[in-house]
Design an enzyme around this catalytic site. Structure first.
Site, PDB file in Angstrom:
ATOM      1  N   SER A   1       0.974  -1.278  -0.167  1.00  0.00           N
ATOM      2  CA  SER A   1      -0.122  -0.028   0.061  1.00  0.00           C
ATOM      3  C   SER A   1       0.832   1.286  -0.229  1.00  0.00           C
ATOM      4  O   SER A   1       1.764   1.410   0.393  1.00  0.00           O
ATOM      5  CB  SER A   1      -0.898  -0.082   1.242  1.00  0.00           C
ATOM      6  OG  SER A   1      -1.476   1.017   1.153  1.00  0.00           O
TER       7      SER A   1
ATOM      8  N   TYR B   1      -2.871   0.067  10.008  1.00  0.00           N
ATOM      9  CA  TYR B   1      -3.100  -0.325   8.449  1.00  0.00           C
ATOM     10  C   TYR B   1      -1.641  -0.282   7.798  1.00  0.00           C
ATOM     11  O   TYR B   1      -1.119  -1.269   7.628  1.00  0.00           O
ATOM     12  CB  TYR B   1      -3.932   0.393   7.664  1.00  0.00           C
ATOM     13  CG  TYR B   1      -3.980  -0.054   6.290  1.00  0.00           C
ATOM     14  CD1 TYR B   1      -4.503  -1.229   5.870  1.00  0.00           C
ATOM     15  CD2 TYR B   1      -3.549   0.931   5.286  1.00  0.00           C
ATOM     16  CE1 TYR B   1      -4.607  -1.599   4.288  1.00  0.00           C
ATOM     17  CE2 TYR B   1      -3.472   0.432   3.921  1.00  0.00           C
ATOM     18  CZ  TYR B   1      -4.099  -0.608   3.832  1.00  0.00           C
ATOM     19  OH  TYR B   1      -4.084  -0.975   2.259  1.00  0.00           O
TER      20      TYR B   1
END
Length: 151
Positions: free
Chosen positions: A47, A72
């Site tokens: 990501s 995250y």
């Protein structure tokens, strides 16, 4: 670059951190273990969130990503480190692709892009988070699929 609300995945990691640990760490460990049984080259999703507190733009794969700003992002950085370790220990080549806000017709309804569009179509004001200074790149799903296939 579009100004928008905080990334949905990042917000949800604040509400349900165990889901991210279970999925991104335990789940990815299972992928790595399974890949050791005959996968020639592992291509996996990381990501753009791993860039965290970096301020230099544009981001580069050579940037240090040691300062994640969300759980995250920390789990995605951990995935990259786990893949690197497995590559070194077991000779499993791997390529992590750092996606930037993927959108498309089957996107999550909690993504800012869809929330903004829905509000505009309904004549409602757009809810802006973090006082509005955030900016984010978007990548259409078809472009992501092409990139994954090429990798």
């Amino acid at each position: 670059m579009v100004h928008l609300a905080a990334q949905a995945g990042v917000r949800y990691s604040l509400e349900n951190p165990h889901a991210y640990v279970e999925s991104n760490l335990v789940g990815f460990l299972n992928v790595l273990e399974a890949a050791g049984t005959g996968v020639e080259h592992l291509v996996y999703a990381s990501s753009s969130s791993v860039y965290g507190a970096n301020t230099r733009l544009p981001f580069s794969v050579h940037d240090h990503v040691d300062h994640p700003l969300s759980l995250y992002a920390a789990t995605k950085k951990a995935n990259e480190l786990m893949a690197h370790s497995y590559s070194h220990l077991y000779g499993l080549p791997g390529t992590g692709l750092r996606f930037f806000t993927v959108y498309g017709p089957w996107g999550r309804p909690d993504m800012a892009l869809f929330m903004f569009t829905r509000a505009i179509l309904e004549g409602r004001p757009i809810q802006v988070f973090n006082d509005g200074p955030d900016a984010r790149d978007f990548t259409y799903i078809d472009d992501i699929v092409e990139g994954v296939v090429r990798a």
